[in-house]
Design a protein around this motif. Structure first.
Motif, PDB file in Angstrom:
ATOM      1  N   VAL A   1       5.684  14.088  -4.565  1.00 55.23           N
ATOM      2  CA  VAL A   1       5.316  12.880  -3.826  1.00 55.23           C
ATOM      3  C   VAL A   1       4.058  12.274  -4.421  1.00 55.23           C
ATOM      4  CG1 VAL A   1       4.765  11.926  -1.581  1.00 55.23           C
ATOM      5  CG2 VAL A   1       6.369  13.800  -1.746  1.00 55.23           C
ATOM      6  N   SER A   2       3.129  13.138  -4.780  1.00 64.57           N
ATOM      7  CA  SER A   2       1.889  12.662  -5.382  1.00 64.57           C
ATOM      8  C   SER A   2       2.190  11.933  -6.693  1.00 64.57           C
ATOM      9  CB  SER A   2       0.964  13.859  -5.597  1.00 64.57           C
ATOM     10  OG  SER A   2       0.038  13.588  -6.581  1.00 64.57           O
ATOM     11  N   GLN A   3       3.136  12.466  -7.474  1.00 63.58           N
ATOM     12  CA  GLN A   3       3.494  11.807  -8.734  1.00 63.58           C
ATOM     13  C   GLN A   3       4.245  10.507  -8.487  1.00 63.58           C
ATOM     14  OE1 GLN A   3       5.044  14.249 -11.866  1.00 63.58           O
ATOM     15  NE2 GLN A   3       3.937  16.052 -11.161  1.00 63.58           N
ATOM     16  N   LEU A   4       5.053  10.507  -7.419  1.00 65.76           N
ATOM     17  CA  LEU A   4       5.811   9.298  -7.100  1.00 65.76           C
ATOM     18  C   LEU A   4       4.877   8.153  -6.708  1.00 65.76           C
ATOM     19  CD1 LEU A   4       8.696   8.085  -6.559  1.00 65.76           C
ATOM     20  CD2 LEU A   4       8.339   8.735  -4.179  1.00 65.76           C
ATOM     21  N   ILE A   5       3.937   8.431  -5.804  1.00 69.25           N
ATOM     22  CA  ILE A   5       3.041   7.346  -5.389  1.00 69.25           C
ATOM     23  C   ILE A   5       2.042   7.040  -6.494  1.00 69.25           C
ATOM     24  CG2 ILE A   5       3.312   7.807  -2.912  1.00 69.25           C
ATOM     25  CD1 ILE A   5       0.536   9.047  -2.949  1.00 69.25           C
TER      26      ILE A   5
ATOM     27  N   GLU B   1       5.839  27.464 -16.939  1.00 69.63           N
ATOM     28  CA  GLU B   1       6.745  26.318 -16.897  1.00 69.63           C
ATOM     29  C   GLU B   1       6.387  25.403 -15.729  1.00 69.63           C
ATOM     30  OE1 GLU B   1      11.578  25.890 -16.937  1.00 69.63           O
ATOM     31  OE2 GLU B   1      10.713  27.883 -16.963  1.00 69.63           O
ATOM     32  N   TYR B   2       6.064  26.012 -14.601  1.00 73.75           N
ATOM     33  CA  TYR B   2       5.718  25.225 -13.420  1.00 73.75           C
ATOM     34  C   TYR B   2       4.405  24.473 -13.622  1.00 73.75           C
ATOM     35  CZ  TYR B   2       4.222  24.007  -8.721  1.00 73.75           C
ATOM     36  OH  TYR B   2       3.772  23.320  -7.621  1.00 73.75           O
ATOM     37  N   ILE B   3       3.426  25.156 -14.201  1.00 66.57           N
ATOM     38  CA  ILE B   3       2.131  24.512 -14.375  1.00 66.57           C
ATOM     39  C   ILE B   3       2.225  23.353 -15.369  1.00 66.57           C
ATOM     40  CG2 ILE B   3      -0.202  24.875 -15.283  1.00 66.57           C
ATOM     41  CD1 ILE B   3      -0.001  27.719 -14.023  1.00 66.57           C
ATOM     42  N   GLN B   4       3.010  23.553 -16.430  1.00 70.58           N
ATOM     43  CA  GLN B   4       3.125  22.490 -17.434  1.00 70.58           C
ATOM     44  C   GLN B   4       3.768  21.239 -16.866  1.00 70.58           C
ATOM     45  OE1 GLN B   4       5.032  24.611 -20.548  1.00 70.58           O
ATOM     46  NE2 GLN B   4       3.079  25.317 -21.393  1.00 70.58           N
ATOM     47  N   ASN B   5       4.856  21.415 -16.148  1.00 72.90           N
ATOM     48  CA  ASN B   5       5.501  20.260 -15.549  1.00 72.90           C
ATOM     49  C   ASN B   5       6.192  20.686 -14.262  1.00 72.90           C
ATOM     50  OD1 ASN B   5       6.829  17.970 -14.843  1.00 72.90           O
ATOM     51  ND2 ASN B   5       7.877  17.699 -16.802  1.00 72.90           N
ATOM     52  N   THR B   6       5.629  20.235 -13.155  1.00 78.71           N
ATOM     53  CA  THR B   6       6.169  20.669 -11.873  1.00 78.71           C
ATOM     54  C   THR B   6       7.568  20.110 -11.643  1.00 78.71           C
ATOM     55  OG1 THR B   6       5.048  18.809 -10.867  1.00 78.71           O
ATOM     56  CG2 THR B   6       3.960  20.940 -10.714  1.00 78.71           C
ATOM     57  N   LEU B   7       7.864  18.967 -12.267  1.00 80.06           N
ATOM     58  CA  LEU B   7       9.119  18.292 -11.943  1.00 80.06           C
ATOM     59  C   LEU B   7      10.282  18.676 -12.848  1.00 80.06           C
ATOM     60  CD1 LEU B   7       7.953  14.693 -11.023  1.00 80.06           C
ATOM     61  CD2 LEU B   7       8.755  16.493  -9.521  1.00 80.06           C
ATOM     62  N   SER B   8       9.992  19.353 -13.967  1.00 82.31           N
ATOM     63  CA  SER B   8      11.068  19.638 -14.911  1.00 82.31           C
ATOM     64  C   SER B   8      12.113  20.554 -14.291  1.00 82.31           C
ATOM     65  CB  SER B   8      10.492  20.303 -16.157  1.00 82.31           C
ATOM     66  OG  SER B   8      10.011  21.586 -15.820  1.00 82.31           O
ATOM     67  N   ILE B   9      13.342  20.402 -14.774  1.00 86.62           N
ATOM     68  CA  ILE B   9      14.410  21.299 -14.331  1.00 86.62           C
ATOM     69  C   ILE B   9      14.179  22.649 -14.991  1.00 86.62           C
ATOM     70  CG2 ILE B   9      16.910  21.675 -14.339  1.00 86.62           C
ATOM     71  CD1 ILE B   9      16.342  19.230 -12.784  1.00 86.62           C
TER      72      ILE B   9
END
Lengths: 306, 463, 272
Positions: A141-145, C39-47
């Motif tokens: 959410v933080s990245q989205l906003i 992996e999580y720290i580098q990019n929280t949104l990645s699959i």
């Protein structure tokens, strides 16, 4: 009061109800009344500490010694939490129910199941999920906003945290309102709509003149449930917006647990003040009673008019 | 249709039950197997000797403490050493995170399900000039008779009498042993960033502000902090008070009697400096919690981090080769000595009075009171010793020894707030009410006025 | 009710948004739980690049989940069976008015919904009785006497003809045998709904477990999760693996018994 005749053994019948009645009186009814008694004492949660009756000192403290502005803030939070949860939850649950009751919607059973899922998953799962979603440094959410140049600390932001908590509560409990509405909708005879169609009513008119009035008793149930539920709920606040002196998200129910069991007290090392907690619980009880009566009166009147 | 559902339900529930029962059984089996290995350390000849003497009855001592690896590891080492000499005794340490610890302490004492209780010092004692303050939890425990009176134990003479008096006594009786002191009126700094920019530990406030300006000009964030949890920032108020109010007990009394105000010149100096300081924190400081702040510090997100000296162990664990130092928040003028630490007595052990293993608990305390056992323990804890003539081997503690020549109690350990005080004076100096730290009040001046108002109202109501 | 294409599109967009709000968080939790920490720290949104089931094993062992799950199932079974049994035995005579003061007793139970919160005296009572920090004390505090199952059963039983009772008693069938052998099978759907709801309630309880239990070996799973997440605040991936393990049984239960759960919830609300 005369009992209906039966050839079952009377004693067996009474023996059967005994556990439930005994249990209820000892574990629920008795303690409920004892809350009132304890609110006049200075009892603590530590065994072995002597306690005594101190008259109305706890109530005096609630009104005069505790900072009045903070007490008002807690009351304000309680009202905001309760009203927003009740109205937003129902305002969204109603259209969702109407849409998902529509036979033309493919996969409506799946959608219903999804919306109801958080009710089953419960408060811990909901809280931890949204703590992750609302992570202020790198959560989704933080990245989205962030795309819109906005930023927020979410649960850590004193001014807006309560609204994020309210969002979580609604996310969690809306499925409940939805399924009750769905049950109500299924109780509306389809003949009414068919008759309306012959008269040439539009979809909007059908909703306004058929669905809404017919559904009103169900909505009233929903509103009452949400009011009582939100007034006494504190779990979601405890698990999302924690922090010792954080009065910005404290509601009455949370305050009871804060004083009586040190919940959400953080590093605060005061002892558990259960006498005072009981007094706050009594104030909450009166509050809930008034709200229930008012809502009962209002929804009944609406029913009369309809 | 319906009964089909019911059958499914029954099958599922019974299936789940079986799985659960099996997993419990497996877990129990595993535990039973693991226990002897973990609790019976290799017996030396000497141990075997004592084994014969001891009555040999196996005893488990339950210790509760808060989860901080820098506390638990040394405690485990100490216990292992004790078990080596007393093979029939094993220990179970139960811990929760610090925020939940008061609840654990309360519940375990209520349940009588503990032998040795960890806690903080018996400080923040209500003074005569304070009216109607809530009792501290420790006071309640002592009064309820939860802690064993150890006044007459001979091992007490091994300890610093000042510690016994200030931290472990109540109404002339001794109930515990406090094993270490910590300071928390300063900040950790990244030695490499300081060296790269030609900076050194500040001796005056002006120097500190110059450091911040220099760093900011080079696009380095001066400070990170854990404002989300409130207390890590709030406690720093005491650093500013220590630097600017030399007589802290008098300041506390003045605030209670009304001779001093939060808005008077002296207090405003503290507030103005806090305000200036608050502008040098990283963006989003209000969302950082205490468990992640050290990670940000060692990842060079900022050059400095306000924290207590106890956290050096966490820094070492987060990045073993990380070079850091610690300095106290300075006042106006530089003295010959570096600015001295102000802090508190930290980790304290009490024996639960109704324990069935009183003798063993006392024996354990006596064991802890021996210099050869205490020295490695306190060195690993990274606290200042409370036993005279102990030479610790902790690198960090030794590096700041020159700042611990004249140890003082921090303001928060001296003063107390009146009952029911409003949020702007809760915890006396709630810095996190400032907008810069995630609060709602824009300026220090406004906050000081609100603070005084809340304080006055509560002091008046308490009378 | 015919819909034109325009409003149908609006409707589906509405549903799509709803599904994102409800499903994305759960997907995101799962995705996080199978990532490595870096992996999580580098990019929280990645699959997640692969399914790191080690997170689950590590969380399971570190949190001592086996014992928590065992406890939870124990509490679940005992509380559910007892409260359902108590409710059945109470609901039957009340719905048939076979005992004196049936209505008064029923009203007494309804009154419970509107009385002050009983937690504080309950805690004091269990403390005095030496039941604090025991399985029994926890379950006593957790089980609601009466409540929604009672109301639900009373109204459900009104739809079961009284003839059954009389036929049974004329055949010489004893009361308890009648309840177990005839009535309970007749009430199956109602009992199933209420039992599942009650079991979910027990599984999800955490507040009573915080208040009434202090020893880790007695904790139910949700309380265990609470402690675990408190201790490993930095280990997001581990936390989420633990979270998934707590949620998974509920999810499975829900998949299989969705209709019972929803029926029970609706009926409970409307009857109450």
């Amino acid at each position: 009061m005369q009992a209906t005749k039966t050839s079952f053994n009377k004693w067996a019948l009474y023996l059967g109800i005994l556990p439930a009645v005994l249990f209820y009186v000892v574990m629920n009814l008795g303690p409920s009344i004892a809350t009132f008694v304890l609110s006049f004492t200075d009892i603590t949660g530590t065994p072995g500490v002597p306690w005594k009756f101190i008259g109305i000192a706890n109530y005096k403290e609630f009104f005069f010694i505790q900072n009045p502005r903070d007490t008002m803030m807690v009351l304000k939070n309680t009202v905001i939490f309760c009203l927003l949860v009740t109205f937003v939850q129902n305002a969204i649950a109603l259209p969702i129910a109407v849409v998902l009751n529509n036979k033309f919607i493919k996969g409506r059973n799946f959608y219903r199941a999804v919306v109801f899922l958080p009710v089953v998953l419960g408060v811990m799962v909901t809280s931890l999920t949204w703590l992750l979603m609302f992570n202020p440094t790198d959560g989704p959410v933080s990245q989205l906003i962030g795309i819109f140049g906005l930023s927020s600390n979410f649960f850590a932001d004193k001014e807006t945290a309560l609204y994020y908590v309210i969002f979580c509560q609604i996310w969690m409990a809306m499925g409940y309102s939805m399924v009750i509405n769905l049950a109500g909708l299924q109780g509306i005879p389809t003949e009414l709509y068919e008759a309306g169609e012959i008269d040439g009513t539009t979809g909007n008119q059908a909703f306004r003149y058929i669905t809404f009035p017919m559904l009103w008793p169900t909505i009233a149930v929903n509103i009452t449930l949400a009011l009582i539920g939100s007034l006494s709920s504190f779990q979601i606040i405890l698990f999302t917006a924690s922090g010792g002196l954080n009065i910005f998200t404290q509601t009455m129910a949370m305050r009871v647990m804060y004083f009586a069991f040190n919940l959400n007290a953080g590093m605060n090392t005061f002892s558990m003040r259960q006498g005072f907690g009981a007094a706050v619980a009594m104030m909450l009880f009166v509050f809930i009673l008034i709200v229930t009566l008012v809502s009962h009166y209002v929804t009944n009147r609406r029913e009369m008019e309809a | 249709m319906k009964s089909l559902w019911f059958k499914k339900a029954v099958r599922l529930v019974s299936g789940l039950t079986i799985v659960a029962l099996l997993s419990t059984a497996v877990a129990c089996g595993a535990q039973k197997q693991a226990e002897p290995a973990a609790t019976e350390p290799a017996k030396t000849e000497a141990a075997k000797e004592t084994d014969k003497k001891a009555d040999g009855k196996p005893v488990t001592i339950k210790i509760i403490t808060w989860a901080q690896q820098s506390n638990i590891d040394p405690l485990n080492a100490l216990n292992a050493k004790f078990s080596e000499k007393n093979p029939n005794v094993k220990f179970v340490i139960d811990s929760v995170n610090a925020n939940d610890y008061p609840t654990l302490q309360q519940t375990r004492i209520s349940a009588g399900d503990v032998d040795i209780v960890t806690g903080f010092a018996f400080d923040q004692v209500p003074q005569d000039y304070m009216k109607g303050v809530d009792k501290r939890a420790w006071q309640q425990f002592v009064e309820s008779g939860a802690y064993l009176d150890i006044t007459d134990q001979p091992f007490l003479k091994n300890w610093d009498p000042a510690m016994i008096k200030d931290a472990a006594s109540y109404k002339g009786k001794v109930y515990g042993i406090n094993v270490g002191k910590v300071g928390f009126n300063g900040v950790f700094y990244n030695k490499k960033i300081f060296a790269d920019n030609g900076l050194s530990e500040p001796k005056t406030w002006e120097e500190l502000m110059n450091i911040c300006k220099t760093l900011k000009a080079k696009n380095i964030t001066p400070f990170t902090g854990a404002a989300k949890d409130s207390w890590p920032i709030n406690m720093m108020a005491h650093a500013f008070i220590a630097a600017n109010e030399p007589d802290m007990p008098a300041y506390s009394k003045g605030l209670w009697t009304g001779e001093r105000k939060f808005t008077d010149e002296g207090s405003m100096k503290i507030w103005n400096r806090v305000e200036e300081w608050s502008t040098y924190f990283e963006k989003g400081v209000a969302g950082i919690d205490y468990s992640s702040v050290v990670g940000r510090f060692v990842a060079k997100k900022a050059a400095m981090m306000p924290d207590g000296t106890w956290d050096s162990g966490t820094i070492d664990a987060a990045k073993p080769d990380f070079e850091y130092g610690y300095f106290c928040i300075p006042g106006d003028t530089a003295g010959a000595e570096p600015i001295q630490l102000a802090g508190k007595y930290d980790l304290q052990f009490q024996i639960y009075s109704k324990t069935a293993n009183k003798d063993i608990c006392l024996k354990w305390m006596e064991f802890l009171s021996q210099k050869e056992n205490y020295t490695p323990f306190i060195s690993a804890l990274s606290m200042f010793p409370t036993m005279p003539d102990v030479q610790v081997s902790n690198k960090f503690i030794n590096s700041i020894a020159d700042k611990n020549k004249n140890f003082r109690l921090a303001f928060e350990r001296i003063t107390l707030e009146p009952k029911g005080v409003g949020q702007y004076a809760a915890g006396v100096f709630p810095l996190t009410q400032l907008k810069a730290f995630g609060g709602t009040i824009a300026t220090a001046k406004e906050l000081a006025e609100l603070q005084q108002k809340d304080w006055d109202a509560a002091v008046k109501a308490a009378k | 009710m015919r819909k034109n294409t325009g409003s149908l599109i609006v409707t589906y967009v509405f549903i799509a948004v709803l599904m994102i709000i409800y499903l994305f968080p759960l997907f995101y939790v799962f995705n996080t739980s199978i990532k490595s920490k870096t992996e999580y720290i580098q990019n929280t949104l990645s699959i997640a690049s692969s399914f790191r089931y080690e997170n689950y094993i590590e969380a399971f062992n570190r949190a001592n989940f086996a014992s928590f799950i065992g406890n939870s199932v124990f509490y679940m079974v005992v509380c559910t069976v007892l409260s359902i049994m108590m409710a059945v035995f109470l609901a039957f005579p009340i719905s048939r008015n076979y005992i004196k003061f049936s209505n008064a007793i029923y009203l007494l139970f309804i009154a419970g919904l509107f009385l002050p919160d009983a937690t504080i005296p309950q805690f004091q009572m269990l403390l005095k009785a030496g039941l604090y920090n025991t399985r029994l004390g926890y379950m006593l505090g957790l089980m609601g006497g009466g409540g929604i199952p009672l109301f639900f059963f009373v109204s459900y039983l009104k739809n079961i003809p009284r003839d059954f009772d009389e036929a049974a008693s004329i055949d010489g069938c004893g009361y308890f045998r009648y309840i177990f052998q005839i009535l309970i099978p007749l009430m199956k759907p109602a009992i199933a709904s209420m039992a599942i709801l009650s079991a979910i309630g027990v599984w999800n309880d955490v507040i009573r477990a915080i208040i009434y239990l202090s020893n880790k070996s007695l904790f139910p799973i949700t309380r265990g999760l609470h402690v675990f997440t408190g201790q490993y605040q930095n280990d997001t991936t581990l936390q989420m693996a633990a979270l998934v393990m707590v949620a998974a049984p509920l999810l499975i239960l829900y998949l299989f018994l969705q209709r019972y759960i929803i029926d029970g919830a609706v009926a409970g609300a409307i009857k109450a």
